[in-house]
Design an enzyme around this catalytic site. Structure first.
Site, PDB file in Angstrom:
ATOM      1  N   GLU A 194       0.556  -1.405  -0.170  1.00  0.00           N
ATOM      2  CA  GLU A 194      -0.116  -0.074  -0.211  1.00  0.00           C
ATOM      3  C   GLU A 194       0.432   1.450   0.142  1.00  0.00           C
ATOM      4  O   GLU A 194       1.436   1.385   0.949  1.00  0.00           O
ATOM      5  CB  GLU A 194      -1.005   0.053   0.859  1.00  0.00           C
ATOM      6  CG  GLU A 194      -2.093   1.653   1.284  1.00  0.00           C
ATOM      7  CD  GLU A 194      -2.054   1.138   3.132  1.00  0.00           C
ATOM      8  OE1 GLU A 194      -2.629   2.712   3.658  1.00  0.00           O
ATOM      9  OE2 GLU A 194      -2.701   0.041   3.894  1.00  0.00           O
TER      10      GLU A 194
ATOM     11  N   LYS B 279     -10.074  -3.048   8.187  1.00  0.00           N
ATOM     12  CA  LYS B 279      -9.245  -2.529   8.812  1.00  0.00           C
ATOM     13  C   LYS B 279      -8.943  -1.737  10.069  1.00  0.00           C
ATOM     14  O   LYS B 279      -9.612  -0.457  10.398  1.00  0.00           O
ATOM     15  CB  LYS B 279      -8.096  -1.050   7.953  1.00  0.00           C
ATOM     16  CG  LYS B 279      -6.638  -0.663   8.527  1.00  0.00           C
ATOM     17  CD  LYS B 279      -6.248   0.222   7.785  1.00  0.00           C
ATOM     18  CE  LYS B 279      -6.939   1.280   7.618  1.00  0.00           C
ATOM     19  NZ  LYS B 279      -5.878   3.076   7.136  1.00  0.00           N
TER      20      LYS B 279
END
Length: 202
Positions: free
Chosen positions: A33, A122
């Site tokens: 990411e 998340k």
């Protein structure tokens, strides 16, 4: 072997994107990411996706708008990680066939994210929820919900979180800080992979 580890490369520059991604992939971390508040993040994502998109899932973090979702998609990204639960961002992500992992902390946010189509959750910051909080919230989440812990997790506590039902982890500064080279990242990535594999085998 597939591992639920996402490398968070906040602050990475395009000039180092390919080498850092290569070090991560070689060590066994295949989800990467690039937060959008990094320098020229779309260029970094494009380079990583071009070099490793066939063996790794490359995407963006700190994604706040549907426009940014499209920009990530257009440069080859496959993963969208958000700091919050935004219906428009999640739906835009899924409409483009990408993976959506919005940031959550409360049961309300968890269920809203899943309702909008998120692939997983998340939890951030993980240390605020704690292992007891994760265990409590897991009891009401739909079976099979992927929960990644981010913030305050590292090689030293993977086992503790897995015992509390965590599925995976997002790792930032313990893996990469601005200025790190591939040589700096390699031993850190290997340590994370070894700790993850050891915790999972228990």
């Amino acid at each position: 072997m597939s591992r639920n580890l996402i490398a968070i490369l906040r602050g990475i520059k395009p000039s180092e994107a390919t080498s850092i991604a290569g070090a991560l992939v070689e060590a066994g971390i295949t989800q990467i990411e690039v937060p959008l508040n990094s320098p020229d993040p779309f260029a970094s994502i494009e380079q990583m996706a071009s070099a490793f998109g066939d063996v790794a899932t490359i995407g963006a973090g700190t994604v706040l708008t549907p426009e940014d979702v499209k920009n990530v998609h257009d440069v080859g990204g496959q993963l969208i990680v958000s700091p919050n639960v935004d219906e428009d961002v999640i739906r835009a992500t899924k409409s483009l066939g990408m993976l959506s992992f919005p940031g959550v902390l409360t049961p309300t946010e968890c269920f809203a994210a899943l309702k909008y189509g998120a692939d997983g959750l998340k939890v951030f910051p993980s240390f605020q929820m704690g292992v007891d909080g994760l265990g409590a919230i897991r009891a009401v989440l739909p079976r099979g919900t992927d929960v990644f812990m981010v913030g305050g997790v590292d090689a030293s506590n993977f086992g503790m979180w897995m015992d509390a039902s965590a599925d995976g982890f997002g790792i930032g500064s313990a893996l990469y800080k601005p200025g790190f080279t591939a040589a700096d990242v390699t031993p850190r990535a290997r340590e994370m992979v070894a700790a993850y594999d050891a915790a999972r085998s228990i």
